[in-house]
Enzyme design. Sequence first.
Site, short mmCIF file in Angstrom:
data_model
loop_
_atom_site.label_atom_id
_atom_site.label_comp_id
_atom_site.label_asym_id
_atom_site.label_seq_id
_atom_site.Cartn_x
_atom_site.Cartn_y
_atom_site.Cartn_z
NE ARG A 150 -20.13 7.72 -4.73
CZ ARG A 150 -20.58 8.93 -4.31
NH1 ARG A 150 -21.44 9.05 -3.42
NH2 ARG A 150 -19.72 9.96 -4.74
CG ASP A 312 -22.82 16.06 -6.86
OD1 ASP A 312 -23.56 15.53 -8.06
OD2 ASP A 312 -22.22 15.67 -6.04
CD GLU A 313 -18.46 16.58 -4.64
OE1 GLU A 313 -18.03 16.75 -3.55
OE2 GLU A 313 -18.79 15.54 -4.94
CG ASP A 406 -21.73 10.48 4.77
OD1 ASP A 406 -22.83 11.27 4.98
OD2 ASP A 406 -20.70 10.69 4.18
CD1 TRP A 454 -23.54 12.03 1.48
CD2 TRP A 454 -23.77 11.15 -0.61
NE1 TRP A 454 -24.22 13.07 0.65
CE2 TRP A 454 -24.43 12.58 -0.25
CE3 TRP A 454 -23.83 10.43 -1.85
CZ2 TRP A 454 -25.22 12.91 -1.58
CZ3 TRP A 454 -24.39 10.82 -2.89
CH2 TRP A 454 -25.07 12.21 -2.67
CB THR A 455 -23.00 3.93 0.96
OG1 THR A 455 -23.06 3.98 -0.52
CG2 THR A 455 -24.68 4.16 1.31
CD GLU A 456 -18.77 8.47 -0.24
OE1 GLU A 456 -19.75 8.45 0.47
OE2 GLU A 456 -18.75 9.56 -1.00
#
EC number: 3.2.1.52
Length: 545
Positions: A150, A312-313, A406, A454-456
């Site tokens: 991300r 995932d997802e 996060d 997680w780096t959004e």
Amino acid sequence: MTSFDCLVPQPVTVTPAEGAFVLDSRTTLVADPGAEAAARWLRRVLGAAAGLALPPSTVDTAAAGIELRIDPDAAPGPEGYRLEITPAAVRVVAADASGAFYAAQTLRQLLGADAFRAANVHSGEWSLPCGVVVDRPRFGWRGCLLDVARHFMPKDALLRFVDLLAAHKLNVLHLHLTDDQGWRMEIKRYPRLTEVGAWRHGSRVGWRLDDSHDGRPHGGYYTQADLREVVAYAAERGITVVPEVDVPGHVQAALAAYPELGNTGERLDVWPLWGVNENILSPSDAAVKFFQNVFDEVVDVFPSPVVCVGGDEVPMVQWERSPDVRRRMGELGLSEVAELHSWFLRQMAERLADHGRRALGWDEMAEGEMPEGVIVASWRGEEAGVLAAARGHDVVMCPEQHVYLDHRQAEHPDEPVPVGFLSTLQDFYRYDPLPADLDPATEHRVLGAQTQVWTEHLDSPRRVDYAAFPRLVAFAEVVWSPRQARDLADFERRLAEHHLPRLDALGVEYRPLTGPRPWQTRPGVPGRPRARVQPSSGTSSQQTR
């Protein structure tokens, strides 16, 4: 001189004694074969911080100032060590190379915060308190995921992050290398993955409901030589780098480079938004072969016995609408579209098995048929991990309700981009990787736990520092120290009095315990706070990755 009540994570046992061992220019260091990496590291950090050369002894090793021995029979267990400090000598007996390194980390902590600096600013002598430390980790998998897809993290910052994990006796760096928003690993057979897939036109800022983004190009990738360097650097510090190439969803960066891998043939850009994306891989022979070839290069670069295939997802809307996919299901003898998900992941897991590697997958993988040896990462809660363990699969616990770094860490009004569940320092410390409803007969299936970055919304190493620390310190104690030895009040004391000064010395821009500093806030950037509701193993609750 510090005392043993400064150590983080809390050791198994400590027996203080009278006196101190003083280090000076005459102090020597000898190391058994197998402990050389720990010796090199100790000479490097103490040479910088204290100006101590720690040369090898020229006399019998029993007279050495610091001695690092490897003796599995005399050590307390894998990755464990026994450290004895007397006025005359410092003696370490470790089970293995990792145990020797962790003992060296303990010595550094005992020398005080100045030992964590890059140059000597210390006044007075350098000394260690006398006593005996017997220590070993509670879990064999003590991991941290870092999402570099991300927001790309430059190599020097990635190496620094490895050092921070090592300082807390974590031993797995799960590197999330690919996603809709970027492809970060050079694949020589498919150069467009980085030529096209490694950069995007912009990034969504915060959590918005529209498709707006900042219009600022973002990108970067690691060459295979870069990644080999990261792997070697981590290995010297007892850390295994577990690579992740996420399939069959979270693949828009790959589809931007090679649109024929998708279900529509539509030309796509690398995605500048966050969330769950309907663009997924085709279940064609060509797409399967493409990613098998990708994993062939992954295992050539990463010696880790475990490789993550994601899973995932994965929205199946495109599969459900596609006549080609329906024909493919007939060829494969599948009656339900959802079976394609498990089928695709099995192709990757079996290719990894051909290389002698084990596949790790997010807990959606556990909803279908799994090959023998697959490890389940239980992220949507603990239920999937409990069920997988009961079915005979190894599990890594990483539930988003408890260990996502996060996620917002306070209800503070200035908390920057407050997304996800409220996960305070105290919440992290109270978490236990063995769920209450886990059958004791399957406890051995829980390899350990992993925290996630997680780096959004973490677009720089400074933002990663803020999100990760000091909560990662609490997590490190959870996965290292015996359950019965953990004490929140004592941890908070050790953190405030001793460990935050170490982080200051290392230049870590952590979140102060009282709230963010002005420059750590993000006024006007919307977040998405969520209530802490335990999802079932069959439903996804995150919707932000």
